[in-house]
Design a protein around this motif. Structure first.
Motif, short mmCIF file in Angstrom:
data_model
loop_
_atom_site.label_atom_id
_atom_site.label_comp_id
_atom_site.label_asym_id
_atom_site.label_seq_id
_atom_site.Cartn_x
_atom_site.Cartn_y
_atom_site.Cartn_z
N MET A 131 0.82 -1.21 0.00
CA MET A 131 0.00 0.00 0.00
C MET A 131 0.85 1.26 0.00
N LYS A 132 1.97 1.24 0.69
CA LYS A 132 2.88 2.40 0.69
C LYS A 132 3.39 2.67 -0.72
N VAL A 133 3.73 1.59 -1.42
CA VAL A 133 4.19 1.72 -2.80
C VAL A 133 3.08 2.30 -3.68
N ILE A 134 1.87 1.80 -3.50
CA ILE A 134 0.72 2.27 -4.29
C ILE A 134 0.45 3.75 -4.04
N LEU A 135 0.43 4.16 -2.77
CA LEU A 135 0.11 5.56 -2.44
C LEU A 135 1.16 6.52 -3.00
N LEU A 136 2.44 6.13 -2.88
CA LEU A 136 3.50 6.99 -3.41
C LEU A 136 3.39 7.09 -4.93
N ALA A 137 3.19 5.96 -5.59
CA ALA A 137 3.11 5.96 -7.05
C ALA A 137 1.90 6.72 -7.55
N ILE A 138 0.77 6.62 -6.85
CA ILE A 138 -0.44 7.35 -7.26
C ILE A 138 -0.27 8.86 -7.06
N SER A 139 0.39 9.24 -5.95
CA SER A 139 0.63 10.68 -5.73
C SER A 139 1.53 11.25 -6.82
N LEU A 140 2.53 10.47 -7.24
CA LEU A 140 3.40 10.91 -8.34
C LEU A 140 2.62 10.97 -9.64
N GLN A 141 1.71 10.02 -9.82
CA GLN A 141 0.89 9.99 -11.03
C GLN A 141 0.05 11.27 -11.14
N TYR A 142 -0.57 11.66 -10.03
CA TYR A 142 -1.35 12.91 -10.03
C TYR A 142 -0.46 14.12 -10.33
N PHE A 143 0.73 14.12 -9.74
CA PHE A 143 1.67 15.24 -9.95
C PHE A 143 2.08 15.34 -11.41
N TYR A 144 2.49 14.21 -12.00
CA TYR A 144 2.93 14.22 -13.39
C TYR A 144 1.79 14.56 -14.34
N ARG A 145 0.59 14.04 -14.07
CA ARG A 145 -0.56 14.36 -14.91
C ARG A 145 -0.90 15.84 -14.84
N ASN A 146 -0.83 16.40 -13.65
CA ASN A 146 -1.14 17.82 -13.48
C ASN A 146 -0.13 18.69 -14.23
N ALA A 147 1.14 18.30 -14.13
CA ALA A 147 2.19 19.04 -14.84
C ALA A 147 1.97 18.95 -16.35
N HIS A 148 1.65 17.77 -16.82
CA HIS A 148 1.40 17.57 -18.26
C HIS A 148 0.20 18.38 -18.72
N LYS A 149 -0.83 18.44 -17.88
CA LYS A 149 -2.04 19.18 -18.20
C LYS A 149 -1.76 20.67 -18.40
N HIS A 150 -0.78 21.21 -17.66
CA HIS A 150 -0.52 22.65 -17.70
C HIS A 150 0.68 23.02 -18.59
N LEU A 151 1.16 22.06 -19.37
CA LEU A 151 2.29 22.35 -20.26
C LEU A 151 1.97 23.47 -21.25
#
Length: 289
Positions: A131-151
């Motif tokens: 679960m720790k791996v999942i939560l960290l990876a999902i938080s990074l996923q949101y971060f990267y998606r948000n950055a990509h969205k605002h490119l």
């Protein structure tokens, strides 16, 4: 087209705000190729983080199956549903308390068979690791998606910066928002800035009005002058009067910071504010109304 012009208008305001100076400076020297490279990097990061939390979810699914556990063994079937949602390709909400405090969460109910309860407790440390791996990876996923969205917005800001700079150079003008930045650049690495030494010798009394609309950068430019005054730099008795009303703050959009007046400056100057309790600007019946 409507979206583009609305975006241009909103983004354009950022160029003249004190609070965005530092990140905008980092952006100003970027080229089109830099944005293309960032786009590729973000896509790669999105794919990598998705693969990580997907594999961790599948590992939990396998562990539950090998342990002989079924969805109804878990409270509200929360964990199995969470895992199935990830495996289906959806990005789940991770803010639930049982997810954030997974290691200490009781995953079963009183109706769960005793054997299943014991099994869940025995594998919970392994589940917590996944679960720790999942939560960290999902938080990074949101971060990267948000950055990509605002490119696209970042590219627009970069293009606007270039156009504004070119226009100002051609017209030989300087936006008023540039002055605070230039002053800060001139004094930030000097212990006793020359300009404040000279002003401190010439002036010993200062009055700053409408202080509720002062930005942090403006205050940092004024601060050496105030500190010089406090230290007796003027060579004679001096005074500083700051006046403002936080309820009349209208420049938050360009960095006006009411905390300066209410908290930071009083603490920094070690003074108690004087609150005016009489209104001389309106008749009593207007105030009552």
């Amino acid at each position: 087209i409507i979206w583009l012009f609305t975006n241009l208008k909103n983004i354009g305001k950022l160029l003249f705000s004190d609070q965005h100076i530092a990140p905008l400076e980092h952006l100003s020297n970027k080229k089109l190729s830099d944005f293309e490279n960032l786009k590729k990097t973000l896509k790669s990061k999105i794919s990598q983080s998705e693969q990580v939390f997907m594999e961790a979810a599948k590992s939990i699914k396998t562990l539950l199956s090998e342990s002989g556990l079924i969805p109804t063994d878990f409270s509200r079937q929360s964990l199995p549903k969470f895992i199935d949602k990830i495996i289906s390709g959806a990005l789940p909400d991770t803010t639930a308390k049982w997810i954030q405090e997974f290691e200490d969460t009781k995953l079963y109910t009183g109706k769960t068979p005793v054997e299943a309860q014991d099994t869940i407790m025995s594998i919970q440390p392994q589940l917590s690791g996944f679960m720790k791996v999942i939560l960290l990876a999902i938080s990074l996923q949101y971060f990267y998606r948000n950055a990509h969205k605002h490119l696209l917005s970042l590219r627009l800001i970069n293009a606007l910066q270039y156009q504004v700079k070119s226009y100002c150079e051609n017209q030989e003008i300087l936006p008023i928002s540039e002055f605070n930045k230039k002053i800060q650049g001139a004094i930030k690495n000097q212990s006793v800035p020359f300009i404040y030494e000279r002003m401190g010798e010439q002036y010993s009394h200062f009055f700053i009005d409408e202080f509720q609309d002062t930005s942090l950068l403006q205050w940092m430019n004024l601060k050496p002058l105030v500190e010089n005054l406090k230290a007796g730099g003027a060579g004679k008795d001096g005074s500083l009067l700051i006046v403002g009303d936080t309820k009349q703050a209208i420049y938050r959009w360009r960095g006006g910071n009411t905390d300066l007046m209410e908290i930071l400056v009083p603490q920094n100057l070690d003074v108690e504010p004087m609150v005016l309790d009489t209104n001389y600007r309106s008749k009593e019946y207007v105030v009552d109304f």
